[in-house]
Enzyme design. Structure first.
Site, mmCIF file in Angstrom:
data_model
loop_
_atom_site.group_PDB
_atom_site.id
_atom_site.type_symbol
_atom_site.label_atom_id
_atom_site.label_comp_id
_atom_site.label_asym_id
_atom_site.label_seq_id
_atom_site.Cartn_x
_atom_site.Cartn_y
_atom_site.Cartn_z
ATOM 1 N N GLU A 173 -5.335 6.409 -0.535
ATOM 2 C CA GLU A 173 -4.697 5.618 -1.592
ATOM 3 C C GLU A 173 -3.349 6.204 -1.960
ATOM 4 O O GLU A 173 -3.225 7.422 -2.141
ATOM 5 C CB GLU A 173 -5.629 5.597 -2.814
ATOM 6 N N HIS A 174 -2.368 5.326 -2.073
ATOM 7 C CA HIS A 174 -0.978 5.721 -2.379
ATOM 8 C C HIS A 174 -0.412 6.650 -1.305
ATOM 9 O O HIS A 174 0.446 7.481 -1.586
ATOM 10 C CB HIS A 174 -0.885 6.354 -3.785
ATOM 11 N N ALA A 225 -7.268 -8.018 -9.296
ATOM 12 C CA ALA A 225 -8.415 -7.102 -9.233
ATOM 13 C C ALA A 225 -8.178 -5.971 -8.242
ATOM 14 O O ALA A 225 -9.072 -5.172 -7.983
ATOM 15 C CB ALA A 225 -9.679 -7.877 -8.845
ATOM 16 N N LEU A 253 -7.629 -6.327 -5.038
ATOM 17 C CA LEU A 253 -8.229 -6.641 -3.734
ATOM 18 C C LEU A 253 -7.223 -7.369 -2.838
ATOM 19 O O LEU A 253 -7.584 -8.010 -1.869
ATOM 20 C CB LEU A 253 -9.509 -7.467 -3.914
ATOM 21 N N ASP A 285 -1.569 -3.456 2.835
ATOM 22 C CA ASP A 285 -2.285 -4.702 2.527
ATOM 23 C C ASP A 285 -1.933 -5.818 3.504
ATOM 24 O O ASP A 285 -2.802 -6.558 3.978
ATOM 25 C CB ASP A 285 -1.990 -5.131 1.086
HETATM 26 C C1 GAF Z 1 -1.180 -1.480 -3.522
HETATM 27 C C2 GAF Z 1 -0.018 -1.572 -2.551
HETATM 28 F F1 GAF Z 1 0.303 -2.876 -2.306
HETATM 29 C C3 GAF Z 1 -0.323 -0.848 -1.241
HETATM 30 O O1 GAF Z 1 0.805 -0.850 -0.416
HETATM 31 C C4 GAF Z 1 -0.803 0.581 -1.517
HETATM 32 O O2 GAF Z 1 0.264 1.417 -1.851
HETATM 33 C C5 GAF Z 1 -1.896 0.597 -2.585
HETATM 34 O O3 GAF Z 1 -1.510 -0.113 -3.754
HETATM 35 C C6 GAF Z 1 -2.246 2.003 -2.995
HETATM 36 O O4 GAF Z 1 -2.813 2.682 -1.931
HETATM 37 O O5 GAF Z 1 -2.287 -2.174 -3.015
#
Ligand code: GAF
Length: 399
Positions: free
Chosen positions: A41-42, A130, A132, A179
């Site tokens: 994440e991030h 949410a 998602l 995403d």
């Molecule tokens: C959001 C962003 F759109 C993704 O690119 C990603 O950085 C995520 O946050 C965090 O992991 O969904």
């Protein structure tokens, strides 16, 4: 119905009927999924590693090409139709769902794909706000709807990148590629480990006896609102300072935990913690891939808990409801691991659960979360789903 979602045939019929009322019978249908991120994440905007899976909630679009340069798009969620010209796409974000459509059209045109006007009817199953990835699913479905009927072939990787650019430039969120990539490349039954620098990826089958259970805290997240972009700026500040000692680094992806600790004093305390999250999370994704491949869900689960703690304490993108969901999950039936998923500040947790305990897990989580907060959570029992496609599926669409 699964997770409150109609069977695909019914959704297809619904779209056909709505399109017929508004625009006629000549159309094609496309759909792109939301996602859950298992770990990583991030890290995407730090050139790092992520491991999302597509889930069986789709944004559906019925589409037909027009002979002029006008786009007409109807959203059945917002019960609203918008009309604009492909020759007047510029302008700042309007904080309206049409930003996504306008943004995709503008970035594709900007990249030299001369579009035709189109009529669109949009139906979304992905819960909005949410975490998602309803945004990326709308972008990717729109991209297919605007290109395929117009006879424009766009390779999937370019399509994902242009959709990301649309969100960056026309919606105002400086999101990474995760995403849009998973919405484009997801494969049913597998998680996808992506190297966000090289954009090489590996599909990792999720064993059939595991479920990805998504618990929605019902706290809406808002990452265009500034905190997300601030975290990204913190990481960039960290790279700038570390580069004075580690010449040649381009992103936090290039930094190991030993180097980070060596130059800890060169960083303000908050920036150090932001960097520590990213650097340690990258390693957790690599370890998690090994755990999944070697049939070690316990090991995978431990990494999920560690990821959550790091996001909560170092990156500070969790919230009390997400922390509570993770804590409640840790003593619920069949659980291997739990963590917040997506950008944070609300939204959902992802839980790795033994399939045979999924129903008991869901029941216990619903009861205990509601008891503690007064909020009834939405809970979805998911398996990795297929990425964007024409519906019914047309094999030739993916390149
Ligand atoms: C959001 C962003 F759109 C993704 O690119 C990603 O950085 C995520 O946050 C965090 O992991 O969904």
């Amino acid at each position: 119905m699964i997770n409150g979602v109609l069977p695909p045939e019914s959704t297809g019929n619904l779209l056909r009927a709505r399109f017929g009322e508004m625009f006629g019978t000549d159309m094609r249908i496309f759909r792109a999924p939301g996602r859950v991120n298992l770990i990583g994440e991030h890290t995407d905007y730090n050139d790092g590693f992520v491991m999302p899976a597509a889930i069986g909630f789709y944004t559906w679009i019925a589409a037909a090409k027009r002979e002029d340069r006008i786009l007409e798009a109807y959203s059945d969620h917002f019960e609203e139709k918008i009309t604009f010209s492909l020759d007047a796409l510029d302008g700042p974000p309007r904080k309206h769902w049409s930003d996504f459509i306008r943004g995709v059209a503008a970035t594709f045109e900007g990249a030299g794909h001369k579009l035709a006007g189109a009529n669109l009817v949009i139906h979304t199953e992905v819960p909005l706000g949410a975490g998602l990835s309803s945004s990326a699913s709308l972008e990717v479905a729109t991209a297919l709807a605007l290109t395929v009927p117009a006879g424009i072939a766009v390779p999937r990787l370019e399509l994902a990148k242009l959709c990301q650019a649309a969100e960056n430039q026309y919606v105002g969120a400086r999101c990474g590629i995760m995403d849009q990539f998973i919405a484009s490349f997801g494969v049913s039954g597998s998680a996808l480990m992506l190297d966000c620098r090289s954009l090489e990826y590996q599909l990792i089958p999720v064993p059939r006896d595991l479920r990805l259970v998504v618990c929605n805290s019902m706290v809406r997240h808002e990452h265009a609102s500034g905190e997300y972009n601030r975290r990204r700026a913190d990481c960039e500040a960290g790279v700038k300072l570390l580069a004075q000692h580690l010449p040649g680094i381009r992103a936090l992806r290039d930094v190991g935990i030993a180097d980070l600790d060596k130059y800890k004093d060169a960083l303000p305390e908050t920036i150090y913690r932001r960097c520590r999250h990213v650097v340690s999370e990258n390693q957790r994704v690599l370890d998690a891939a090994k755990a999944l491949e070697s049939g070690d869900p316990d090991g995978f689960g431990r990494l999920m808990y560690a990821s959550h703690a790091s996001l909560r304490d170092d990156y500070e993108v969790s919230c009390k409801e997400l922390d509570l969901l993770v804590e409640l999950a840790s003593s619920s039936p069949g659980i291997y691991g739990a963590r917040m998923t997506g950008g944070g500040f609300g939204g959902c947790t992802v839980n790795l659960v033994r399939a045979e305990h999924a129903a008991a897990f869901e029941a216990q989580m619903a009861r205990t979360y509601q008891q503690a907060t007064g909020i009834a959570p939405n809970i979805y029992v998911c398996e990795p789903a297929q990425g964007a496609e024409a519906w019914p599926a047309e094999r030739s669409l993916r390149s």
